[in-house]
Design a protein around this motif. Structure first.
Motif, PDB file in Angstrom:
ATOM      1  N   ASP A   1      53.534  28.443  48.932  1.00 45.22           N
ATOM      2  CA  ASP A   1      54.199  28.615  50.226  1.00 45.22           C
ATOM      3  C   ASP A   1      54.111  30.062  50.708  1.00 45.22           C
ATOM      4  OD1 ASP A   1      54.871  25.936  50.151  1.00 45.22           O
ATOM      5  OD2 ASP A   1      56.977  26.291  49.593  1.00 45.22           O
ATOM      6  N   ALA A   2      54.129  31.017  49.770  1.00 48.55           N
ATOM      7  CA  ALA A   2      54.053  32.440  50.115  1.00 48.55           C
ATOM      8  C   ALA A   2      52.614  32.919  50.314  1.00 48.55           C
ATOM      9  CB  ALA A   2      54.747  33.272  49.032  1.00 48.55           C
ATOM     10  N   GLY A   3      51.638  32.041  50.081  1.00 43.44           N
ATOM     11  CA  GLY A   3      50.234  32.423  50.242  1.00 43.44           C
ATOM     12  C   GLY A   3      49.714  33.309  49.130  1.00 43.44           C
ATOM     13  N   ILE A   4      50.351  33.259  47.967  1.00 40.87           N
ATOM     14  CA  ILE A   4      49.922  34.070  46.829  1.00 40.87           C
ATOM     15  C   ILE A   4      49.020  33.218  45.946  1.00 40.87           C
ATOM     16  CG2 ILE A   4      50.678  35.353  44.792  1.00 40.87           C
ATOM     17  CD1 ILE A   4      53.367  35.785  46.372  1.00 40.87           C
ATOM     18  N   PRO A   5      47.745  33.591  45.815  1.00 43.83           N
ATOM     19  CA  PRO A   5      46.813  32.761  45.047  1.00 43.83           C
ATOM     20  C   PRO A   5      47.043  32.866  43.540  1.00 43.83           C
ATOM     21  CG  PRO A   5      45.714  34.742  45.818  1.00 43.83           C
ATOM     22  CD  PRO A   5      47.100  34.765  46.397  1.00 43.83           C
ATOM     23  N   LEU A   6      46.793  31.768  42.853  1.00 45.11           N
ATOM     24  CA  LEU A   6      46.810  31.765  41.391  1.00 45.11           C
ATOM     25  C   LEU A   6      45.473  32.270  40.894  1.00 45.11           C
ATOM     26  CD1 LEU A   6      48.486  28.370  40.477  1.00 45.11           C
ATOM     27  CD2 LEU A   6      49.433  30.651  40.201  1.00 45.11           C
ATOM     28  N   GLU A   7      45.501  33.163  39.931  1.00 52.67           N
ATOM     29  CA  GLU A   7      44.278  33.646  39.297  1.00 52.67           C
ATOM     30  C   GLU A   7      43.849  32.664  38.214  1.00 52.67           C
ATOM     31  OE1 GLU A   7      41.602  35.521  36.661  1.00 52.67           O
ATOM     32  OE2 GLU A   7      43.638  35.057  36.076  1.00 52.67           O
ATOM     33  N   ALA A   8      44.830  32.060  37.543  1.00 54.60           N
ATOM     34  CA  ALA A   8      44.578  31.042  36.519  1.00 54.60           C
ATOM     35  C   ALA A   8      45.857  30.230  36.352  1.00 54.60           C
ATOM     36  CB  ALA A   8      44.182  31.686  35.187  1.00 54.60           C
ATOM     37  N   GLU A   9      45.680  29.015  35.849  1.00 55.14           N
ATOM     38  CA  GLU A   9      46.818  28.131  35.578  1.00 55.14           C
ATOM     39  C   GLU A   9      46.586  27.410  34.252  1.00 55.14           C
ATOM     40  OE1 GLU A   9      49.474  24.668  37.785  1.00 55.14           O
ATOM     41  OE2 GLU A   9      47.559  25.261  38.643  1.00 55.14           O
TER      42      GLU A   9
ATOM     43  N   TYR B   1      52.441  26.155  29.224  1.00 51.19           N
ATOM     44  CA  TYR B   1      52.060  26.099  30.628  1.00 51.19           C
ATOM     45  C   TYR B   1      52.256  27.499  31.191  1.00 51.19           C
ATOM     46  CZ  TYR B   1      52.078  24.969  35.600  1.00 51.19           C
ATOM     47  OH  TYR B   1      51.795  24.924  36.947  1.00 51.19           O
ATOM     48  N   ALA B   2      51.304  27.961  31.990  1.00 53.75           N
ATOM     49  CA  ALA B   2      51.387  29.321  32.518  1.00 53.75           C
ATOM     50  C   ALA B   2      50.833  29.402  33.929  1.00 53.75           C
ATOM     51  CB  ALA B   2      50.630  30.283  31.610  1.00 53.75           C
ATOM     52  N   LEU B   3      51.333  30.370  34.636  1.00 58.49           N
ATOM     53  CA  LEU B   3      50.800  30.742  35.942  1.00 58.49           C
ATOM     54  C   LEU B   3      50.382  32.194  35.850  1.00 58.49           C
ATOM     55  CD1 LEU B   3      53.611  29.291  38.258  1.00 58.49           C
ATOM     56  CD2 LEU B   3      51.422  28.224  37.682  1.00 58.49           C
ATOM     57  N   CYS B   4      49.181  32.491  36.331  1.00 61.45           N
ATOM     58  CA  CYS B   4      48.680  33.866  36.320  1.00 61.45           C
ATOM     59  C   CYS B   4      48.382  34.295  37.744  1.00 61.45           C
ATOM     60  CB  CYS B   4      47.414  33.977  35.468  1.00 61.45           C
ATOM     61  SG  CYS B   4      47.648  33.506  33.748  1.00 61.45           S
ATOM     62  N   VAL B   5      48.896  35.452  38.093  1.00 65.06           N
ATOM     63  CA  VAL B   5      48.629  36.050  39.400  1.00 65.06           C
ATOM     64  C   VAL B   5      48.119  37.465  39.168  1.00 65.06           C
ATOM     65  CG1 VAL B   5      50.358  34.657  40.606  1.00 65.06           C
ATOM     66  CG2 VAL B   5      51.014  36.882  39.665  1.00 65.06           C
ATOM     67  N   ASN B   6      47.480  38.006  40.181  1.00 67.89           N
ATOM     68  CA  ASN B   6      47.026  39.399  40.122  1.00 67.89           C
ATOM     69  C   ASN B   6      47.962  40.260  40.955  1.00 67.89           C
ATOM     70  OD1 ASN B   6      44.789  38.928  38.490  1.00 67.89           O
ATOM     71  ND2 ASN B   6      43.507  38.410  40.235  1.00 67.89           N
ATOM     72  N   ASP B   7      48.334  41.419  40.409  1.00 71.81           N
ATOM     73  CA  ASP B   7      49.163  42.344  41.186  1.00 71.81           C
ATOM     74  C   ASP B   7      48.260  43.058  42.206  1.00 71.81           C
ATOM     75  OD1 ASP B   7      47.921  44.589  40.005  1.00 71.81           O
ATOM     76  OD2 ASP B   7      49.683  45.183  38.855  1.00 71.81           O
ATOM     77  N   PRO B   8      48.823  43.890  43.076  1.00 71.47           N
ATOM     78  CA  PRO B   8      47.995  44.546  44.101  1.00 71.47           C
ATOM     79  C   PRO B   8      46.845  45.383  43.553  1.00 71.47           C
ATOM     80  CG  PRO B   8      50.288  44.668  44.726  1.00 71.47           C
ATOM     81  CD  PRO B   8      50.247  44.114  43.320  1.00 71.47           C
ATOM     82  N   ASP B   9      46.946  45.874  42.316  1.00 73.63           N
ATOM     83  CA  ASP B   9      45.857  46.634  41.713  1.00 73.63           C
ATOM     84  C   ASP B   9      44.871  45.750  40.962  1.00 73.63           C
ATOM     85  OD1 ASP B   9      46.483  49.161  42.637  1.00 73.63           O
ATOM     86  OD2 ASP B   9      47.697  49.677  40.894  1.00 73.63           O
ATOM     87  N   GLY B  10      45.100  44.439  40.938  1.00 73.84           N
ATOM     88  CA  GLY B  10      44.192  43.522  40.271  1.00 73.84           C
ATOM     89  C   GLY B  10      44.548  43.221  38.820  1.00 73.84           C
ATOM     90  N   PHE B  11      45.681  43.719  38.330  1.00 75.19           N
ATOM     91  CA  PHE B  11      46.084  43.415  36.963  1.00 75.19           C
ATOM     92  C   PHE B  11      46.625  41.991  36.876  1.00 75.19           C
ATOM     93  CE2 PHE B  11      46.671  48.111  36.951  1.00 75.19           C
ATOM     94  CZ  PHE B  11      45.708  48.396  35.983  1.00 75.19           C
ATOM     95  N   ARG B  12      46.195  41.274  35.844  1.00 79.28           N
ATOM     96  CA  ARG B  12      46.611  39.885  35.646  1.00 79.28           C
ATOM     97  C   ARG B  12      47.996  39.859  35.002  1.00 79.28           C
ATOM     98  NH1 ARG B  12      42.617  38.413  32.535  1.00 79.28           N
ATOM     99  NH2 ARG B  12      41.274  37.895  34.266  1.00 79.28           N
ATOM    100  N   ILE B  13      48.888  39.080  35.608  1.00 74.78           N
ATOM    101  CA  ILE B  13      50.245  38.891  35.110  1.00 74.78           C
ATOM    102  C   ILE B  13      50.405  37.404  34.804  1.00 74.78           C
ATOM    103  CG2 ILE B  13      52.709  39.200  35.576  1.00 74.78           C
ATOM    104  CD1 ILE B  13      50.976  41.820  35.762  1.00 74.78           C
ATOM    105  N   GLN B  14      50.828  37.096  33.584  1.00 80.76           N
ATOM    106  CA  GLN B  14      51.010  35.708  33.175  1.00 80.76           C
ATOM    107  C   GLN B  14      52.500  35.425  32.979  1.00 80.76           C
ATOM    108  OE1 GLN B  14      50.484  34.703  29.040  1.00 80.76           O
ATOM    109  NE2 GLN B  14      49.407  32.814  29.564  1.00 80.76           N
ATOM    110  N   LEU B  15      53.005  34.407  33.657  1.00 79.42           N
ATOM    111  CA  LEU B  15      54.334  33.878  33.364  1.00 79.42           C
ATOM    112  C   LEU B  15      54.123  32.571  32.629  1.00 79.42           C
ATOM    113  CD1 LEU B  15      55.360  35.929  35.587  1.00 79.42           C
ATOM    114  CD2 LEU B  15      57.271  34.319  35.720  1.00 79.42           C
TER     115      LEU B  15
END
Length: 148
Positions: free
Chosen positions: A96-104, A111-125
């Protein structure tokens, strides 16, 4: 009291560990054990990865050998989530926020969701469904890097 920012799409509980992909794996294992003082918990110097823990005995750093599909350098920082259900709701909020998933990564253990921060670092929850440790040695490196 553990809090959360309800307006944010993601709701981490805490930072759990970082994952590095190494060019000189043995030297890095030696450095992080002999110099930094971490203890191997899983894998090891002769394996394709090594999970290291600090004085509390909880994993805080995972090292992987460079391989096809795993470029050397920082791979990701991992933050635990409240639950798989919370992550599923977070996935919708990210969309909904338009934030793309880098990996799922979606595995029987985690189960994890991975996004990239503004500098391109991968963050996994992530949220564990069972103990990932039972899967690590049998998994391909591309999957295992998200299970540590």
């Amino acid at each position: 009291e553990i809090g959360r920012l309800d307006d944010a799409p993601l709701h981490p509980v805490k930072t759990t560990h970082a994952v590095l992909v190494t060019v000189d794996f043995e030297a890095c294992v030696d450095f992080y054990t002999a110099v930094i003082g971490l203890s191997p918990q899983l894998g090891g110097r002769g394996k394709r990865f090594c999970v290291l823990a600090g004085g509390l005995g909880t994993p805080c750093l995972a090292l992987f050998r460079e391989s096809e599909g795993l470029a050397p350098g920082f791979h990701h920082v991992a933050l635990s989530a409240w639950s798989v259900e919370d992550l599923v709701a977070s996935r919708a909020a990210l969309q909904d926020a338009g934030i793309p998933l880098e990996a799922e990564p979606n595995h029987p253990a985690r189960y994890a969701l991975c996004v990239n921060d503004p500098d391109g670092f991968r963050i996994q929850l992530f949220a564990d469904r069972s103990s990932p440790a039972i899967y690590w040695d049998g998994e391909e490196t591309a999957a295992a890097v998200y299970l540590v």
